[in-house]
Motif scaffolding. Structure first.
Motif, PDB file in Angstrom:
ATOM      1  N   TYR A   1      43.116   5.366  43.709  1.00 55.88           N
ATOM      2  CA  TYR A   1      42.403   5.707  42.476  1.00 55.88           C
ATOM      3  C   TYR A   1      40.962   6.094  42.792  1.00 55.88           C
ATOM      4  CZ  TYR A   1      40.516   5.702  37.805  1.00 55.88           C
ATOM      5  OH  TYR A   1      39.892   6.100  36.653  1.00 55.88           O
TER       6      TYR A   1
ATOM      7  N   PRO B   1      36.517   2.601  39.487  1.00 50.99           N
ATOM      8  CA  PRO B   1      37.339   2.546  38.266  1.00 50.99           C
ATOM      9  C   PRO B   1      36.540   2.314  36.969  1.00 50.99           C
ATOM     10  CG  PRO B   1      38.359   1.227  40.014  1.00 50.99           C
ATOM     11  CD  PRO B   1      37.032   1.697  40.531  1.00 50.99           C
TER      12      PRO B   1
ATOM     13  N   GLN C   1      48.071   5.133  40.835  1.00 53.38           N
ATOM     14  CA  GLN C   1      46.975   5.064  41.809  1.00 53.38           C
ATOM     15  C   GLN C   1      46.186   3.769  41.620  1.00 53.38           C
ATOM     16  OE1 GLN C   1      44.880   8.656  40.608  1.00 53.38           O
ATOM     17  NE2 GLN C   1      45.629   9.761  42.416  1.00 53.38           N
ATOM     18  N   PHE C   2      45.897   3.457  40.362  1.00 48.59           N
ATOM     19  CA  PHE C   2      45.071   2.272  40.099  1.00 48.59           C
ATOM     20  C   PHE C   2      45.785   0.988  40.511  1.00 48.59           C
ATOM     21  CE2 PHE C   2      43.626  -1.355  37.741  1.00 48.59           C
ATOM     22  CZ  PHE C   2      42.286  -1.330  38.068  1.00 48.59           C
TER      23      PHE C   2
ATOM     24  N   LYS D   1      47.653   8.328  37.187  1.00 50.24           N
ATOM     25  CA  LYS D   1      46.433   7.559  37.457  1.00 50.24           C
ATOM     26  C   LYS D   1      46.723   6.066  37.515  1.00 50.24           C
ATOM     27  CE  LYS D   1      43.204  10.641  35.059  1.00 50.24           C
ATOM     28  NZ  LYS D   1      42.493  10.704  33.767  1.00 50.24           N
TER      29      LYS D   1
END
Ligand code: HEM
Length: 127
Positions: free
Chosen positions: A61, A68, A49-50, A46
């Motif tokens: 993300y 988010p 992705q972020f 994750k």
């Protein structure tokens, strides 16, 4: 035409190396390890992705997890000023370990300082 910070940093491979080096350190850090899952595989996935979208790369993300809302997603975890410092120290060491240098490193780190401060949700003596 203009390069995104994501491209300037080196794209997918460099983000992956950075995040792996970062969680290696988180896993060993006495202030951080207790609040993270033992298996950091999914956390690292994750975070890759972020950070990709944080750096102006593809919105990986959001595509999988939605907005988010980082501060809200961190509320279940007691994030003290000490833990924010520790998080940033792990990131700094990870950047050194993979040999990340130059203005993009500095800009990313400066921005992470602000984001880390924003995540603080617990005073020092309540952890
Ligand atoms: C998730 C701690 C700062 C991005 C998490 C988790 C913890 C944590 C315990 C949950 C891990 C899991 O269940 O897989 C902290 C601490 C911080 C901090 C102590 C110190 C300030 C940041 C910053 C960013 C960030 C600055 C962004 C650059 C994320 C992301 C996730 C996450 C993207 C995954 C969220 C999800 O479940 O979808 N963090 N974090 N964190 N953190 Fe942090």
């Amino acid at each position: 035409m203009f390069q995104s910070p994501y491209e300037a940093l080196g794209g997918e491979q460099v983000v992956a190396k950075l995040v792996d080096a970062f969680y290696e350190r988180v896993a060993k850090h006495p202030d951080l390890a207790p609040i993270f899952p033992k298996d950091l595989t999914e956390t690292a996935r994750k975070q890759k992705q972020f950070l990709t979208q944080y750096l102006g790369g593809p919105p990986l993300y959001t595509a999988e997890h939605g907005h988010p809302m980082l501060r809200a997603r961190h509320l279940p975890f007691p994030i003290t000023p000490t833990r924010a410092k520790a998080w940033l120290a792990c990131m700094h060491e990870a950047m050194d370990a993979i040999g990340l240098k130059g203005p993009v490193r500095d800009e990313l780190y400066q921005r992470l300082i602000l984001t880390a401060q924003h995540m603080i949700n617990t005073p020092e003596d309540e952890r």
